[in-house]
Enzyme design. Structure first.
Site, PDB file in Angstrom:
ATOM      1  N   GLY A  54      31.080  39.325  41.422  1.00 43.80           N
ATOM      2  CA  GLY A  54      32.543  39.037  41.847  1.00 43.80           C
ATOM      3  C   GLY A  54      32.674  39.956  42.608  1.00 43.80           C
ATOM      4  N   GLY A  58      66.925  27.670  40.188  1.00 44.59           N
ATOM      5  CA  GLY A  58      66.912  27.301  38.943  1.00 44.59           C
ATOM      6  C   GLY A  58      66.158  26.184  38.415  1.00 44.59           C
ATOM      7  N   GLU A  93      38.564  36.813  47.955  1.00 41.83           N
ATOM      8  CA  GLU A  93      38.642  37.584  49.020  1.00 41.83           C
ATOM      9  C   GLU A  93      38.561  39.101  48.819  1.00 41.83           C
ATOM     10  OE1 GLU A  93      37.356  36.725  52.213  1.00 41.83           O
ATOM     11  OE2 GLU A  93      37.663  34.396  52.226  1.00 41.83           O
TER      12      GLU A  93
END
Length: 427
Positions: free
Chosen positions: A174, A383, A407
C-alpha cells in the site's frame, strides 16, 4: 460540446499560463509606469486562466449540474457508475484532455484537466475520480512513457470510448508501494507473462485498458519493477468489487492475473524502470486528488450555505444570521480558498517544468484534511436534514474520508514534505 469549445481556442497553445486574450483583459498586466515604477508584464493571480481553461471550467460546471447531478443519488445507492455518464464524458471531450489532437484529444493544459476534476467533484466526487485517474494517471503514463506505437494505438481509444485503470497497489504493498509481488516473466517469443493480484484498483469495473506494474526481476528489488499496457481481453479478471464507505459509484476492485500473455510491444517505458514511472505519475496524481477534495469541499459548502442563508430559520432568524455560524462559514470559506491556491500553484509549477513534488504533497495533504473539516461542518449547519439521505450533503461527508488515504496517506505526504525540506536546508 466541450471538444468544440476546446478547439475553438486553437490559437492558444495548451499549457500556457497566460493567454494573449487574458493579458488584454487584466489592467494590472499592462506595461507602463505607475508612480514612477514599471509594472511587470504577464504577472497574474493564481485564479487567472487561459481562455481555453475558462471554457473547460465553465462548460464542465454546466455539464456536472445538468448531466451528472440528476444521477448522483441513484449511482451512490446502486454503488455503480451509470454508463451513460461515462459515455457523456467521452462525448464531451473530457477523457483526453491533455492528449494531443492528433490522437483524438483536446490537447489542453494540465490545469484544464485539474479544473475538470474540481468542477466534477463539486457535484459528485465519484465521477470526478474516474475522470482524474483516467486522465492524470493512465493517459499521462502512456503519453509520457509509451512508444510511438503504444501512443498511436491506445491514446485514441482512451480519448474516444475505453476507460483506463492504473494498477499498482496490492495486499502487501500500500504505502510501501514497491513491495509488490506481481511477477512478469518472458516466454520463448519474447512476450511477457503476468501473474499476481492487485487490490484497491480504481476504475477497474469500467476499464478496458490497464497500466499494470509487475516485477520482472525480483532479485533487483524495486529496480525490477516494470510497467505494461494490458487490455482486459488479454485475461484481466475482476475477483471482487469492494463495498465502501464513500465514493460508492467509483469502482474499486481486486484483480487477478493468471499467466496473462502481454505482447512485447506493450512494454511501457524500459524494463526495470516501472518504479520511476509510478513515482512520477503518482506525484502528478496527487494534484488531481487535491482538486477532487477541493471541489468536494466547495460542493458541500455551497449546498449548506444555500440552506442556512435562504431556507432554515430558528428563533425567527435564518441559521446563517447567527454570529457563531457565520464565523464557522468564514473559516470554511478561507480554508477552501487556501486549498485552491495550493492546488493551482502545484498545477502551474508542474506545467512550467519546475520542481513540484513538495507542493503537490502539500496540496494533497491540506485539501484532504480540509475537505473532512468543511463537509463535517456543513452537515452540522444543516442539522437533521444534513444527516439524512434525503439530502446529498451526507454523501460529501462520506466521500471526503478517502482523500487522506489514497494516492498516498496523510503520513506519506508529511514524510515527503519533511524529507524535501530537510534536503533543502541541509548544508
Amino acid at each position: 460540446m466541450l471538444r468544440q469549445f476546446a478547439r475553438s481556442s486553437s490559437s492558444l497553445s495548451a499549457g500556457r499560463v497566460v493567454s494573449a486574450r487574458l493579458a488584454t483583459r487584466h489592467a494590472g498586466a499592462v506595461t507602463g509606469l505607475v508612480a514612477g515604477r514599471a509594472v511587470s508584464r504577464g504577472i497574474h493571480s493564481l485564479n487567472t486562466f487561459t481562455e481555453e481553461e475558462d471554457l473547460f471550467r465553465e462548460s464542465v460546471s454546466k455539464f456536472a449540474e445538468e448531466v451528472v447531478a440528476p444521477k448522483v443519488r441513484e449511482m451512490d445507492e446502486n454503488e455503480a457508475m451509470d454508463p451513460a455518464i461515462v459515455q457523456a464524458m467521452f462525448d464531451n471531450g473530457l477523457m483526453g484532455i491533455e492528449t494531443p489532437e492528433e490522437f483524438g484529444g483536446a490537447g489542453a493544459s494540465f490545469t484544464s484537466a485539474i479544473l475538470v476534476v474540481e468542477e466534477l467533484a463539486k457535484v459528485d466526487p465519484s465521477v470526478s475520480v474516474l475522470n482524474d485517474v483516467h486522465n492524470t494517471l493512465v493517459n499521462t503514463t502512456i503519453r509520457t512513457f509509451g512508444s510511438d506505437a503504444l501512443k498511436e494505438k491506445y491514446l485514441p481509444l482512451l480519448a474516444s470510448g475505453k476507460v483506463g485503470s492504473f494498477c499498482l497497489s496490492e495486499a502487501s504493498s500500500g504505502s510501501d508501494a514497491f513491495a509488490l509481488k506481481s511477477k512478469a516473466t518472458k516466454n520463448a517469443d519474447g512476450d511477457y507473462v503476468l501473474t499476481g493480484s492487485k487490490m484497491w484498483i480504481t476504475n477497474s469495473a469500467e476499464a478496458e485498458i490497464f497500466v499494470i506494474l509487475a516485477n520482472l526481476d525480483p532479485s533487483q528489488g524495486y529496480k525490477g519493477i516494470t510497467a505494461f499496457v494490458v487490455e482486459k481481453d488479454m485475461g484481466v479478471q475482476i475477483a471482487k468489487k469492494e463495498k465502501k464507505l464513500g465514493i460508492k459509484a467509483s469502482s474499486t476492485c481486486v484483480l487477478h492475473f493468471d499467466d496473462i500473455v502481454v505482447p512485447k510491444e506493450n512494454l511501457l517505458g524500459e524494463e526495470g524502470k516501472g518504479y520511476k514511472i509510478a513515482i512520477e505519475c503518482l506525484n502528478e496524481g496527487r494534484i488531481g486528488i487535491a482538486a477532487q477534495m477541493t471541489g468536494l469541499a466547495q460542493g458541500a459548502f455551497n449546498r449548506a450555505t444555500d440552506y442556512i442563508f435562504n431556507d432554515r430559520k430558528q428563533f425567527n432568524k435564518l441559521i446563517g444570521e447567527f454570529q457563531g455560524v457565520q464565523f464557522q462559514v468564514a473559516q470554511a470559506a478561507t480554508d477552501i480558498e487556501a486549498s485552491r491556491l495550493l492546488l493551482y500553484n502545484a498545477a502551474r509549477l508542474k506545467e512550467e517544468g519546475k520542481p513540484f513534488v513538495k507542493e503537490a504533497a502539500m496540496a494533497k495533504l491540506y485539501a484532504s484534511q480540509m475537505a473532512q473539516r468543511v463537509s463535517s461542518a456543513a452537515v452540522d449547519w444543516m442539522g437533521g436534514v444534513g444527516f439524512t439521505r434525503e439530502d446529498i450533503l451526507e454523501k460529501f461527508y462520506r466521500d471526503s474520508k478517502i482523500g487522506t488515504i489514497y494516492e498516498g496517506t496523510t503520513n506519506i505526504q508529511l514524510q515527503t514534505i519533511a524529507k524535501l525540506i530537510q534536503k533543502e536546508r541541509t548544508q
